[in-house]
Design an enzyme around this catalytic site. Structure first.
Site, PDB file in Angstrom:
ATOM      1  N   CYS A   1       0.810  -1.233   0.000  1.00 49.98           N
ATOM      2  CA  CYS A   1       0.000   0.000   0.000  1.00 49.98           C
ATOM      3  C   CYS A   1       0.835   1.271   0.000  1.00 49.98           C
ATOM      4  O   CYS A   1       0.327   2.350  -0.284  1.00 49.98           O
ATOM      5  CB  CYS A   1      -0.942   0.007   1.190  1.00 49.98           C
ATOM      6  SG  CYS A   1      -2.053  -1.391   1.186  1.00 49.98           S
TER       7      CYS A   1
ATOM      8  N   HIS B   1      -3.286   7.183   2.840  1.00 50.68           N
ATOM      9  CA  HIS B   1      -3.677   5.881   2.289  1.00 50.68           C
ATOM     10  C   HIS B   1      -5.019   5.513   2.914  1.00 50.68           C
ATOM     11  O   HIS B   1      -5.175   5.559   4.136  1.00 50.68           O
ATOM     12  CB  HIS B   1      -2.600   4.840   2.622  1.00 50.68           C
ATOM     13  CG  HIS B   1      -3.061   3.437   2.372  1.00 50.68           C
ATOM     14  ND1 HIS B   1      -3.665   3.061   1.202  1.00 50.68           N
ATOM     15  CD2 HIS B   1      -3.035   2.324   3.156  1.00 50.68           C
ATOM     16  CE1 HIS B   1      -3.974   1.781   1.263  1.00 50.68           C
ATOM     17  NE2 HIS B   1      -3.615   1.309   2.441  1.00 50.68           N
TER      18      HIS B   1
ATOM     19  N   ASN C   1     -10.076  -0.081   0.394  1.00 48.60           N
ATOM     20  CA  ASN C   1      -8.612  -0.019   0.359  1.00 48.60           C
ATOM     21  C   ASN C   1      -8.132  -0.567  -0.995  1.00 48.60           C
ATOM     22  O   ASN C   1      -8.247  -1.762  -1.254  1.00 48.60           O
ATOM     23  CB  ASN C   1      -8.052  -0.849   1.525  1.00 48.60           C
ATOM     24  CG  ASN C   1      -6.534  -0.850   1.579  1.00 48.60           C
ATOM     25  OD1 ASN C   1      -5.860  -0.453   0.626  1.00 48.60           O
ATOM     26  ND2 ASN C   1      -5.995  -1.309   2.690  1.00 48.60           N
TER      27      ASN C   1
HETATM   28  N1  ACO Z   1     -17.743  -8.879   9.770  1.00 48.92           N
HETATM   29  C1  ACO Z   1     -18.197  -9.152  10.988  1.00 48.92           C
HETATM   30  N2  ACO Z   1     -17.403  -9.497  12.016  1.00 48.92           N
HETATM   31  C2  ACO Z   1     -16.082  -9.555  11.775  1.00 48.92           C
HETATM   32  C3  ACO Z   1     -15.528  -9.280  10.499  1.00 48.92           C
HETATM   33  C4  ACO Z   1     -16.427  -8.932   9.471  1.00 48.92           C
HETATM   34  N3  ACO Z   1     -16.026  -8.639   8.234  1.00 48.92           N
HETATM   35  N4  ACO Z   1     -14.189  -9.425  10.564  1.00 48.92           N
HETATM   36  C5  ACO Z   1     -13.897  -9.763  11.825  1.00 48.92           C
HETATM   37  N5  ACO Z   1     -15.030  -9.849  12.565  1.00 48.92           N
HETATM   38  C6  ACO Z   1     -15.192 -10.165  13.977  1.00 48.92           C
HETATM   39  C7  ACO Z   1     -14.023 -10.930  14.532  1.00 48.92           C
HETATM   40  O1  ACO Z   1     -14.177 -12.315  14.281  1.00 48.92           O
HETATM   41  C8  ACO Z   1     -14.116 -10.578  16.007  1.00 48.92           C
HETATM   42  O2  ACO Z   1     -15.099 -11.399  16.590  1.00 48.92           O
HETATM   43  P1  ACO Z   1     -14.914 -11.930  18.103  1.00 48.92           P
HETATM   44  O3  ACO Z   1     -14.858 -10.705  18.969  1.00 48.92           O
HETATM   45  O4  ACO Z   1     -16.120 -12.761  18.295  1.00 48.92           O
HETATM   46  O5  ACO Z   1     -13.621 -12.696  18.092  1.00 48.92           O
HETATM   47  C9  ACO Z   1     -14.647  -9.150  16.007  1.00 48.92           C
HETATM   48  O6  ACO Z   1     -15.224  -8.950  14.706  1.00 48.92           O
HETATM   49  C10 ACO Z   1     -13.591  -8.107  16.264  1.00 48.92           C
HETATM   50  O7  ACO Z   1     -12.464  -8.401  15.466  1.00 48.92           O
HETATM   51  P2  ACO Z   1     -11.173  -7.489  15.464  1.00 48.92           P
HETATM   52  O8  ACO Z   1     -10.189  -8.045  14.500  1.00 48.92           O
HETATM   53  O9  ACO Z   1     -10.731  -7.244  16.865  1.00 48.92           O
HETATM   54  O10 ACO Z   1     -11.782  -6.127  14.912  1.00 48.92           O
HETATM   55  P3  ACO Z   1     -11.086  -4.731  14.778  1.00 48.92           P
HETATM   56  O11 ACO Z   1     -11.838  -3.717  15.495  1.00 48.92           O
HETATM   57  O12 ACO Z   1      -9.590  -4.819  15.029  1.00 48.92           O
HETATM   58  O13 ACO Z   1     -11.277  -4.412  13.241  1.00 48.92           O
HETATM   59  C11 ACO Z   1     -10.008  -4.501  11.216  1.00 48.92           C
HETATM   60  C12 ACO Z   1     -10.741  -5.304  12.281  1.00 48.92           C
HETATM   61  C13 ACO Z   1     -11.028  -3.604  10.522  1.00 48.92           C
HETATM   62  C14 ACO Z   1      -9.422  -5.453  10.189  1.00 48.92           C
HETATM   63  C15 ACO Z   1      -8.914  -3.629  11.877  1.00 48.92           C
HETATM   64  O14 ACO Z   1      -8.136  -4.423  12.749  1.00 48.92           O
HETATM   65  C16 ACO Z   1      -8.003  -2.981  10.878  1.00 48.92           C
HETATM   66  O15 ACO Z   1      -8.424  -2.143  10.096  1.00 48.92           O
HETATM   67  N6  ACO Z   1      -6.704  -3.343  10.889  1.00 48.92           N
HETATM   68  C17 ACO Z   1      -5.782  -2.832   9.900  1.00 48.92           C
HETATM   69  C18 ACO Z   1      -6.023  -3.574   8.636  1.00 48.92           C
HETATM   70  C19 ACO Z   1      -5.435  -2.912   7.419  1.00 48.92           C
HETATM   71  O16 ACO Z   1      -5.419  -1.705   7.314  1.00 48.92           O
HETATM   72  N7  ACO Z   1      -4.995  -3.739   6.469  1.00 48.92           N
HETATM   73  C20 ACO Z   1      -4.509  -3.258   5.225  1.00 48.92           C
HETATM   74  C21 ACO Z   1      -3.099  -2.797   5.328  1.00 48.92           C
HETATM   75  S1  ACO Z   1      -2.636  -1.978   3.878  1.00 48.92           S
HETATM   76  C22 ACO Z   1      -1.818  -3.029   2.761  1.00 48.92           C
HETATM   77  O17 ACO Z   1      -0.627  -3.067   2.682  1.00 48.92           O
HETATM   78  C23 ACO Z   1      -2.581  -3.920   1.873  1.00 48.92           C
END
Ligand code: ACO
Length: 333
Positions: free
Chosen positions: A113, A260, A290
């Site tokens: 990214c 980004h 993204n």
């Molecule tokens: N829909 C519903 N529930 C979901 C989903 C979904 N799509 N995905 C995960 N959950 C659930 C999980 O299973 C978890 O359930 P549990 O509490 O029963 O275990 C709950 O939601 C919370 O999960 P978390 O992972 O703690 O959620 P978080 O608030 O951290 O949000 C997210 C997740 C959006 C992925 C966040 O961590 C994030 O944005 N991280 C950075 C990711 C990113 O930017 N990646 C791209 C990098 S750029 C590149 O180089 C490509």
């Protein structure tokens, strides 16, 4: 003195829009969860026969047209992507063919990214070397090819698209001594020790496509979302501080920030730590998700088109991505 100036921008988004609501029918998720956790409402998905160079060509033609130059004036092409058309040749070579340009250097780079700003830094350095004058810099991705729809943690985050800029060598001041637009600083760095936070193992040289690996290796994107989130907030902060320092620009001088577009909470948290006003942040991730290396150049062109980015603005760019990589730039527009 020599200066690198962005003289044209362009972008392309595939026609097909996939909304969160539509995803509810085939991914174990809800529109509410996606909006609250990421800020994404929808994303664009490329057609089956639409490759990265096809999308790049549309974005590049728009950037070239907006720059008011002929394609033949381009003397170098850099394409930032982690989803090239093929393993070889590069997407940049396919792009060169689409544009009908011949005998100029064409190369891909992969910094996930952060790729577009990495490519911008290379273009800036090539221009400062005096060897090249007009460079096409593209960020383009077909992230949908990497998605496994049963992996809800990553399936909901990404989208497809392409953005392009034309950069050209110019002067830093005009005849009257007035400061001209140009890149004031570009910063790129990486921490390979954190490469296990976000990766795609299957299909590379470590785990090539074989029947055995298809059984054993997890397909698609593997991500430690929570850890990445924490690292991203810190990386954004470091990238921004470094670009400002190198440009000798105070945070208060920034008039628009194009980050980004990964997660609105990450962006808000990083900006909040730096005391940046929220209304200076340009966001489009609700509409596009993204798009990895395409994220910043798509937003850049949209900001130009809708009048958010104007002559005289002090623009800040910052990105983070798999690697981990992070990068930033300060540009007088
Ligand atoms: N829909 C519903 N529930 C979901 C989903 C979904 N799509 N995905 C995960 N959950 C659930 C999980 O299973 C978890 O359930 P549990 O509490 O029963 O275990 C709950 O939601 C919370 O999960 P978390 O992972 O703690 O959620 P978080 O608030 O951290 O949000 C997210 C997740 C959006 C992925 C966040 O961590 C994030 O944005 N991280 C950075 C990711 C990113 O930017 N990646 C791209 C990098 S750029 C590149 O180089 C490509």
């Amino acid at each position: 003195m020599q200066n690198t100036r962005i003289i044209g921008t362009g972008h392309y988004l595939p026609e097909r829009i996939l909304t969160n609501q539509e995803m509810e029918s085939f991914v174990d998720t809800t529109d509410d969860w996606i909006r609250q956790r990421t800020g994404i409402h929808q994303r664009h998905i490329a057609a089956k026969d639409e490759a990265v160079s096809d999308m790049s060509a549309v974005a590049a033609r728009r950037a070239i047209e907006n720059a008011g130059i002929a394609p033949e004036e381009i003397d170098y092409i850099i394409c930032a992507t982690l989803t090239p058309d093929m393993v070889m040749p590069s997407a940049a070579c396919f792009l060169q063919k689409h544009l009908g340009i011949r005998r100029v250097a064409a190369v891909d780079i992969n910094a996930a990214c952060s790729g577009f700003i990495y490519a911008l830094e290379m273009a800036d350095a090539l221009i400062h070397s005096g060897r090249y004058r007009t460079i096409l810099v593209v960020g383009a991705e077909k992230m949908s090819n990497l998605l496994e729809w049963n992996k809800r943690d990553t399936a909901v985050l990404f989208g497809d698209g392409a953005g392009a800029v034309v950069v050209r060598a110019g002067e830093t001041v005009d005849d009257q001594g007035a400061v001209l637009p140009g890149i004031l600083s570009v910063f790129s760095t990486a921490d390979g020790a954190a490469c296990d936070l976000l990766y795609v193992p299957y299909g590379g040289s470590r785990y090539p496509i074989t029947p055995e690996n298809a059984q054993e290796i997890e397909p698609g994107i593997i991500m430690n979302g929570r850890e990445l989130y924490k690292r991203a907030v810190v990386a954004f902060g470091e990238a921004i501080a470094e670009a400002l320092k190198q440009a000798e620009v105070d945070p208060e001088e920034i008039t628009i920030f194009i980050p980004h577009q990964a997660n609105v909470r990450i962006i808000a948290s990083a900006a909040g730590r730096l005391g940046m006003r929220e209304d200076l942040i340009y966001l489009n991730l609700d509409k596009v998700g993204n798009t990895s290396a395409a994220s910043i150049p798509i937003a850049l062109d949209q900001a130009v088109q809708d009048g958010s980015l104007k002559t005289g603005d002090m623009l800040l760019l910052a990105a983070f991505g798999a690697g981990l990589t992070w990068s930033s730039a300060v540009i007088r527009w």
